[in-house]
Design a protein around this motif. Structure first.
Motif, short mmCIF file in Angstrom:
data_model
loop_
_atom_site.label_atom_id
_atom_site.label_comp_id
_atom_site.label_asym_id
_atom_site.label_seq_id
_atom_site.Cartn_x
_atom_site.Cartn_y
_atom_site.Cartn_z
N ASN A 290 0.87 -1.18 0.00
CA ASN A 290 0.00 0.00 0.00
C ASN A 290 0.92 1.24 0.00
O ASN A 290 1.12 1.85 1.05
N SER A 291 1.48 1.58 -1.13
CA SER A 291 2.57 2.54 -1.15
C SER A 291 2.15 3.97 -0.82
O SER A 291 2.89 4.70 -0.17
N GLY A 292 0.98 4.38 -1.27
CA GLY A 292 0.60 5.77 -1.09
C GLY A 292 -0.44 5.96 -0.01
O GLY A 292 -1.29 5.11 0.21
N ALA A 293 -0.39 7.10 0.68
CA ALA A 293 -1.39 7.41 1.68
C ALA A 293 -2.74 7.64 1.02
O ALA A 293 -2.83 8.19 -0.09
N LYS A 294 -3.79 7.21 1.69
CA LYS A 294 -5.15 7.35 1.15
C LYS A 294 -6.10 7.80 2.25
O LYS A 294 -5.93 7.44 3.41
N PHE A 295 -7.06 8.60 1.87
CA PHE A 295 -8.07 9.09 2.81
C PHE A 295 -9.44 8.92 2.15
O PHE A 295 -9.66 9.37 1.03
N ASP A 296 -10.35 8.23 2.85
CA ASP A 296 -11.69 8.02 2.32
C ASP A 296 -12.71 8.33 3.39
O ASP A 296 -12.48 8.11 4.59
N ASN A 297 -13.86 8.84 2.94
CA ASN A 297 -14.89 9.28 3.87
C ASN A 297 -16.25 8.97 3.27
O ASN A 297 -16.49 9.25 2.10
N GLN A 298 -17.12 8.38 4.07
CA GLN A 298 -18.47 8.05 3.60
C GLN A 298 -19.47 8.36 4.71
O GLN A 298 -19.25 7.98 5.87
N THR A 299 -20.56 9.07 4.38
CA THR A 299 -21.60 9.39 5.36
C THR A 299 -22.92 8.79 4.89
O THR A 299 -23.29 8.90 3.72
#
Length: 695
Positions: free
Chosen positions: A423-432
């Protein structure tokens, strides 16, 4: 289709009325030792009779289990507690790990829990994202169990497809005895010690209990050690004001035997999956819970204010080593009261819940159960805000109209810090997820002990992080799934007249975007993938009947009673792009349990029983592989002495039948060669016994 269920229910009632099969000693009136005020309850925790009355006032399908029903038998898992409850499908995988499903909730998930909210003393056991397991529920530490199926769990703010189950621990006011000491054990190197101690002192009361269990397990690499501690302290601050603090510590160390092929499940059920042994797969869980309920008796009704904080750490070497640590915390005010509107009785429940949590999720390569190179460093954050209410307006003395609704907003935020080869790159996910779940129903109570009801409820199941973060290849990715939605229609009746008691419900759930799982590689314990199926149907029958067959068999006040429990499951895809109208895999179509009970006033009781699954469940959604059905014969016996000492014996699967207890559901078994490693074998012949002293 609906008419066929009414016909099936009628046939069941006719069969039950002539059945020579019957209920646990649960129906026997056992002697109780008590101290002053015991069983009377208090403001924060009402009496068991009041708890039962509250559950039975629900407009919809519910069930109530008194701990007296299982205190004098070997109750080690939730199956032992809930197996006589219609509509509850609970099967053991290994140790304390269960499949627990109501109305097909989480039907194809082969691990842990989805779609049911578990509570202990009204406080959530599930994490803030909705995921849950069973390890902190100690059957010996319970006083009662409240089962709210589907949208009928609105009284706790739960509106998932499965509903909610509340496990209530005793207080000094409700305990069956001020002191309890118990030792039991038996097959597979099982030994368990339990104690309970409680006292009343003026405005204060307290209770502490603890259970230690050690077992080698039926299968290789299944050894477990659990240590559970529960305590509560209540204090009357002023007339009409009471506070109660709860503390719990729960430690589990469970080896995992893994899944087997169907052939080995039926021919060599005691072996472990070689991969489980090579990876020393296990689950070590440490959980601490602190909670408080402060209750106020108002001029109209009662106000409860609940607060809680739960810490959980998990070390879980499977296909990788999962190392997690997290907190869940929340607050919930809840008011319930009865008042008149224009001379008509009106019952109202209003509540709010705000709860959240954070979970640090680390993963490493698995080197024989030890951490190797790190593969994931992520933070999972959840928050939930809910407002709910339910109203019963008695426009006739024996008929009430029920209306209710829940509004909610739930957020799931995932932060993957990256930096690893997988998982080389940072990731940000958001779900409402947001919505309103309404409820409408009617109840008719012609006599105090008979009810007829019908209702319509809306449910929504928000995905948890196991659904949202999926292992795809060698990477962990966030998959933005939709919330599962359903309309459920149900009608039923429950009651007791003379020597007959019954509980029958017919239901149909029309589901959209159902969260459906299938195992990518069950032999390696890789978490299942999850997808939204556009349309599915869940429908069935939940039925139980108990009869007093014969009294004064020997002229000494003894009796023979009988019970039949039947759960019929019809869960299907509807015009699915891949599976058409196939059955959803994982749960058998019919599950029946029949029990005969003989009780004698001297304290002797005997209960033979039969567990029957006529046809096993499909293993895959493509419906290419189905496991065989099975019949298990069991016997329970015991003697309750007048001095509070009880002896019991519990013999299970006397025929040593080989069967499949649960399945790690697949997409298409035929495409995997027709011999997938996806099955949990059922436990073979076993005998347990014990002694309990109450004083």
């Amino acid at each position: 289709m609906q008419n066929s269920y009414f016909g099936s229910a009628l046939a069941f009632l006719l069969f039950s009325s002539t059945s020579a099969l019957a209920q646990e000693v649960a129906n026997a009136e056992l002697p109780e030792l008590s101290v002053q005020g015991a069983s009377a309850g208090s403001l924060t925790v009402p009496s068991v009779a009041a708890q039962r009355a509250t559950v039975n006032a629900t407009v919809g399908s519910v069930a109530f289990v008194d701990a007296k029903d299982f205190q004098n038998r070997y109750a080690n898992t939730l199956r032992d507690v809930l197996k006589d409850t219609p509509g509850v499908f609970v099967q053991q995988r290994y140790g304390q790990e269960m499949r627990l499903s109501l109305r097909g909730s989480g039907i194809s998930r082969g691990f842990h829990l989805r779609g049911i909210e578990l509570l202990q003393d009204g406080f959530p056991v599930n994490a803030a994202d909705g995921s849950g397991d069973f390890y902190q529920i100690d059957p010996l530490a319970l006083r009662s169990v409240e089962v709210y199926k589907g949208g009928n769990a609105l009284t706790y703010g739960a509106t998932t497809l499965g509903g909610a189950i509340n496990f209530v621990t005793p207080t000094a006011q409700t305990a069956l005895a001020p002191n309890v000491v118990r030792v039991d054990g038996g097959s597979f190197g099982t030994i368990r010690e339990h104690f309970q101690f409680s006292r009343l002192s003026g405005p204060a009361d307290f209770l502490i209990s603890g259970t230690i269990t050690n077992a080698d397990g039926f299968r290789d690499h299944e050894a477990q050690r659990t240590q559970n501690f529960n305590a509560n302290l209540g204090y009357q601050l002023a007339p009409g004001v009471e506070t109660r603090f709860y503390v719990g510590v729960y430690l589990t160390d469970q080896k995992l035997p893994g899944t087997l092929s169907l052939f080995n499940s039926l021919k060599n059920p005691t072996i472990a999956n070689p991969g489980a042994i090579a990876g020393n797969q296990s689950r070590k869980v440490e959980t601490e819970r602190v909670a408080n309920r402060t209750s106020f008796a108002l001029d109209v009704g009662k106000l409860d204010i609940d607060t809680w904080a739960i810490h959980k750490s998990l070390y879980h070497p499977i296909f990788q080593v999962i190392d997690e640590d997290g907190w869940t915390y929340g607050i919930s005010p809840h008011w319930a009261g009865t008042f008149d509107i224009a001379g008509y009785r009106n019952d109202t429940i209003l509540g709010l819940r705000a709860f959240a949590g954070q979970n640090s999720s680390l993963r490493f390569t698995n080197l024989a159960g030890q951490r190797g190179a790190q593969t994931l460093n992520a933070l999972q954050s959840s928050s939930n805000y809910e407002a709910y209410g339910e109203n019963r307006f008695w426009f006739l003395p024996d008929v009430a109209l029920m209306t209710g609704a829940k509004a909610f907003s739930s957020n799931r935020t995932y932060s993957d810090k990256g930096g690893f080869s997988s998982n080389s790159g940072a990731k940000f996910d958001n779900q409402t997820y947001q919505g309103v779940n309404p409820k409408l129903g009617v109840i008719w109570q012609p006599v105090p002990d008979v009810q007829v009801f019908a209702d319509i409820t809306r449910s929504r199941d928000v995905p948890d992080f196991t659904d949202l973060t999926q292992t795809i290849g060698v990477t962990t990715q966030f998959v933005p799934l939709q919330a599962q939605r359903a309309w459920t229609y149900e009608a039923g009746t429950r009651g007791r007249l003379d020597g007959i008691a019954w509980d029958v419900t017919l239901y149909r759930s029309e589901v959209r975007d159902e969260l459906v799982n299938f195992s990518v590689n069950p032999g390696l314990n890789i978490p299942a993938a999850t997808f939204n199926s556009p349309r599915t149907i869940h429908q069935g029958v939940e039925a139980a009947m108990t009869l007093d067959l014969v009294r004064d068999v020997t002229g000494s006040g003894d009796r023979i009673s009988a019970s039949q429990i039947w759960t019929h499951n019809d869960f299907r895809f509807v015009s699915d792009p891949q599976f058409g109208d196939n059955r959803i895999a994982g749960i058998p179509q019919d599950v029946l349990r029949s029990v005969v009970t003989y009780t004698h006033p001297s304290g002797f009781h005997l209960s033979p029983s039969v567990d029957w699954v006529p046809r096993g469940a499909f293993a895959d959604h493509a419906n290419t592989l189905q496991v065989p059905g099975y019949t298990l014969v069991n016997v329970q016996a015991g003697f309750d002495f007048a001095n509070g000492v009880s002896l019991f014996l519990d013999a299970r699967n006397l025929g040593d039948i080989r069967y499949v207890s649960d399945i790690s559901v697949l997409n298409d078994a035929a495409a995997m060669g027709g011999n997938p490693i996806a099955f949990y074998p059922g436990t073979g012949r076993s005998v347990f016994g014990g002694i309990r002293a109450s004083f």
